[in-house]
Design a protein around this motif. Structure first.
Motif, short mmCIF file in Angstrom:
data_model
loop_
_atom_site.label_atom_id
_atom_site.label_comp_id
_atom_site.label_asym_id
_atom_site.label_seq_id
_atom_site.Cartn_x
_atom_site.Cartn_y
_atom_site.Cartn_z
N GLN A 173 108.80 -25.55 27.32
CA GLN A 173 110.33 -25.75 28.33
C GLN A 173 110.19 -25.10 29.73
O GLN A 173 110.97 -24.52 30.08
CB GLN A 173 111.29 -25.11 27.31
N ILE A 174 108.87 -25.32 30.39
CA ILE A 174 108.50 -24.97 31.67
C ILE A 174 108.68 -26.76 32.12
O ILE A 174 108.30 -27.65 32.10
CB ILE A 174 107.22 -24.66 31.82
N PRO A 175 109.31 -27.07 33.45
CA PRO A 175 109.72 -27.64 33.87
C PRO A 175 108.48 -28.49 35.17
O PRO A 175 107.83 -27.87 35.22
CB PRO A 175 110.65 -27.96 35.49
N ALA A 176 108.13 -29.60 34.53
CA ALA A 176 106.72 -30.07 34.81
C ALA A 176 106.98 -31.44 35.68
O ALA A 176 107.36 -32.16 35.55
CB ALA A 176 105.65 -30.58 33.37
N PHE A 177 105.82 -31.52 36.40
CA PHE A 177 106.23 -32.60 37.52
C PHE A 177 104.71 -32.74 37.95
O PHE A 177 103.58 -32.47 37.87
CB PHE A 177 106.83 -31.72 38.70
N THR A 178 104.55 -34.69 38.52
CA THR A 178 103.91 -34.36 38.58
C THR A 178 103.24 -36.04 40.09
O THR A 178 104.76 -36.97 39.58
CB THR A 178 102.88 -35.30 37.18
N PHE A 179 102.76 -35.63 40.69
CA PHE A 179 102.50 -37.40 41.64
C PHE A 179 100.94 -36.98 41.95
O PHE A 179 100.24 -35.57 42.05
CB PHE A 179 103.50 -37.28 42.61
N SER A 180 100.48 -38.35 42.75
CA SER A 180 98.44 -38.11 42.78
C SER A 180 99.09 -38.40 44.32
O SER A 180 99.27 -39.32 45.00
CB SER A 180 98.38 -39.72 41.76
N PRO A 181 97.91 -37.13 44.06
CA PRO A 181 96.96 -38.24 46.23
C PRO A 181 97.46 -39.31 47.00
O PRO A 181 97.01 -39.87 47.97
CB PRO A 181 96.15 -37.59 46.74
N LYS A 182 96.78 -40.82 45.10
CA LYS A 182 96.55 -41.95 45.96
C LYS A 182 97.99 -42.11 46.22
O LYS A 182 98.27 -43.11 46.55
CB LYS A 182 96.39 -42.35 45.20
N ASP A 183 98.99 -41.92 46.10
CA ASP A 183 100.94 -42.37 46.36
C ASP A 183 100.99 -41.47 47.51
O ASP A 183 101.91 -42.43 48.36
CB ASP A 183 101.53 -41.17 45.28
N PHE A 184 99.75 -41.12 48.60
CA PHE A 184 99.96 -41.02 50.00
C PHE A 184 99.46 -41.50 50.73
O PHE A 184 98.03 -41.47 50.54
CB PHE A 184 100.64 -39.30 49.94
N LEU A 185 99.75 -41.79 51.98
CA LEU A 185 98.41 -41.78 53.67
C LEU A 185 97.71 -40.90 53.28
O LEU A 185 96.31 -40.99 53.80
CB LEU A 185 99.44 -42.66 54.45
N SER A 186 97.86 -39.29 53.26
CA SER A 186 97.08 -38.90 53.72
C SER A 186 97.42 -37.52 52.89
O SER A 186 97.97 -37.46 52.25
CB SER A 186 96.94 -38.30 54.98
N LYS A 187 95.97 -36.82 52.80
CA LYS A 187 96.25 -35.70 52.34
C LYS A 187 97.50 -34.52 52.72
O LYS A 187 98.32 -34.14 51.81
CB LYS A 187 94.50 -34.69 52.11
N LYS A 188 97.62 -34.33 53.85
CA LYS A 188 98.80 -33.79 54.33
C LYS A 188 99.87 -33.94 54.13
O LYS A 188 101.09 -33.38 53.58
CB LYS A 188 98.58 -34.03 56.31
N GLU A 189 100.41 -35.34 53.49
CA GLU A 189 101.69 -35.98 52.83
C GLU A 189 101.88 -35.46 52.10
O GLU A 189 102.59 -34.57 51.73
CB GLU A 189 101.35 -37.00 53.87
N TYR A 190 100.72 -35.27 50.87
CA TYR A 190 100.86 -35.30 49.97
C TYR A 190 100.91 -34.14 49.55
O TYR A 190 101.95 -33.43 48.59
CB TYR A 190 99.32 -35.59 49.40
N GLU A 191 99.71 -32.82 50.06
CA GLU A 191 100.50 -30.83 50.39
C GLU A 191 101.93 -31.50 50.97
O GLU A 191 102.31 -29.91 49.97
CB GLU A 191 99.31 -30.50 51.06
N GLU A 192 102.45 -31.86 52.15
CA GLU A 192 103.98 -31.65 52.58
C GLU A 192 104.53 -31.51 51.16
O GLU A 192 106.25 -31.19 50.79
CB GLU A 192 103.61 -32.14 53.23
N ALA A 193 104.79 -33.44 50.33
CA ALA A 193 105.41 -32.88 49.80
C ALA A 193 105.51 -31.85 48.41
O ALA A 193 106.27 -31.54 47.58
CB ALA A 193 104.69 -34.34 49.08
N LEU A 194 104.58 -31.55 47.57
CA LEU A 194 104.09 -30.62 47.27
C LEU A 194 104.96 -28.80 47.39
O LEU A 194 105.22 -28.51 47.29
CB LEU A 194 102.20 -30.51 46.83
N LEU A 195 104.57 -29.10 48.90
CA LEU A 195 105.21 -27.89 49.32
C LEU A 195 106.40 -28.24 49.80
O LEU A 195 107.18 -26.73 48.39
CB LEU A 195 104.69 -27.91 51.00
N ASP A 196 106.90 -29.14 49.41
CA ASP A 196 109.16 -28.79 49.56
C ASP A 196 108.79 -28.61 47.94
O ASP A 196 110.34 -28.28 47.69
CB ASP A 196 108.89 -30.67 49.61
N LEU A 197 108.47 -28.76 46.80
CA LEU A 197 108.91 -28.40 45.52
C LEU A 197 108.47 -27.53 45.21
O LEU A 197 109.04 -26.81 44.28
CB LEU A 197 107.67 -29.53 44.83
#
Length: 189
Positions: A50-74
């Motif tokens: 019962q731990i909240p789980a989230f997932t998205f792929s780096p392939k969903d983003f144009l760059s690693k930076k955008e991917y990590e920005e989305a992760l940081l927002d979370l």
């Protein structure tokens, strides 16, 4: 302390950590699990606990930076204090390193600095060393080069196979990682 676990696969180290939180041997709160792999078994383990789980792929983003920005927002949205890597198979970028200085912890299946990288167990076994082990360390910009927090030796016997050595390493990881996390978090309180 609010902890997030990042994992890419099976999540056996996450399981050991989650059980330690449930037994209250680690203070604080395990607030989320994140995986970069949408089919990673760790997501099912998180649901079971019962731990909240989230997932998205780096392939969903144009760059690693955008991917990590989305992760940081979370992570910011969940007010995370520490990141705990449990088989997270990506290099941590500058944005996360800056947001969590000395607050990103990893476990590696060798006695670093020996055998860094993806295949620590296999590399040690193939090299023929008599002792390998497990290292818990802080993450920096390198590959398994951050400051070491704790290490434990695992002997390799003449009768060990790669599979038996892998099992010994995992048993050590599942005990050592929660112990070290408990010490780190206790020191912060």
């Amino acid at each position: 302390m609010r902890i997030a676990v990042l994992a890419s696969g099976n999540g056996s180290n996450f399981e050991a950590i989650a059980q330690a939180f449930e037994k209250q041997t680690i203070a604080g709160e395990l607030v989320l699990v994140f995986s970069d792999k949408k089919t990673a078994y760790v997501l099912e383990r998180a649901e079971k606990h019962q731990i909240p789980a989230f997932t998205f792929s780096p392939k969903d983003f144009l760059s690693k930076k955008e991917y990590e920005e989305a992760l940081l927002d979370l992570l910011v949205d969940h007010q995370v204090d520490y990141l705990v890597l449990a088989g997270y198979m990506r290099l941590i970028g500058e944005g996360l390193l800056e947001a969590f200085p000395k607050r990103i912890i990893n476990i590696h299946p060798s006695l670093l600095p020996a055998f860094p990288g993806l295949h620590g167990i296999e590399d040690a076994f193939d090299y023929g060393v008599k002792v390998t082990g497990v290292t818990v360390h802080y993450i920096d910009a390198g590959v398994d080069t951050g400051p070491i927090i704790a290490q434990e030796c695992v002997p390799i016997s003449a009768t060990d196979t790669l599979e038996s050595l892998t099992e010994k390493i995992h048993q050590t990881e599942h005990r050592l990682y929660p112990e070290v996390l408990a010490e780190i978090i206790h020191a912060e309180e």
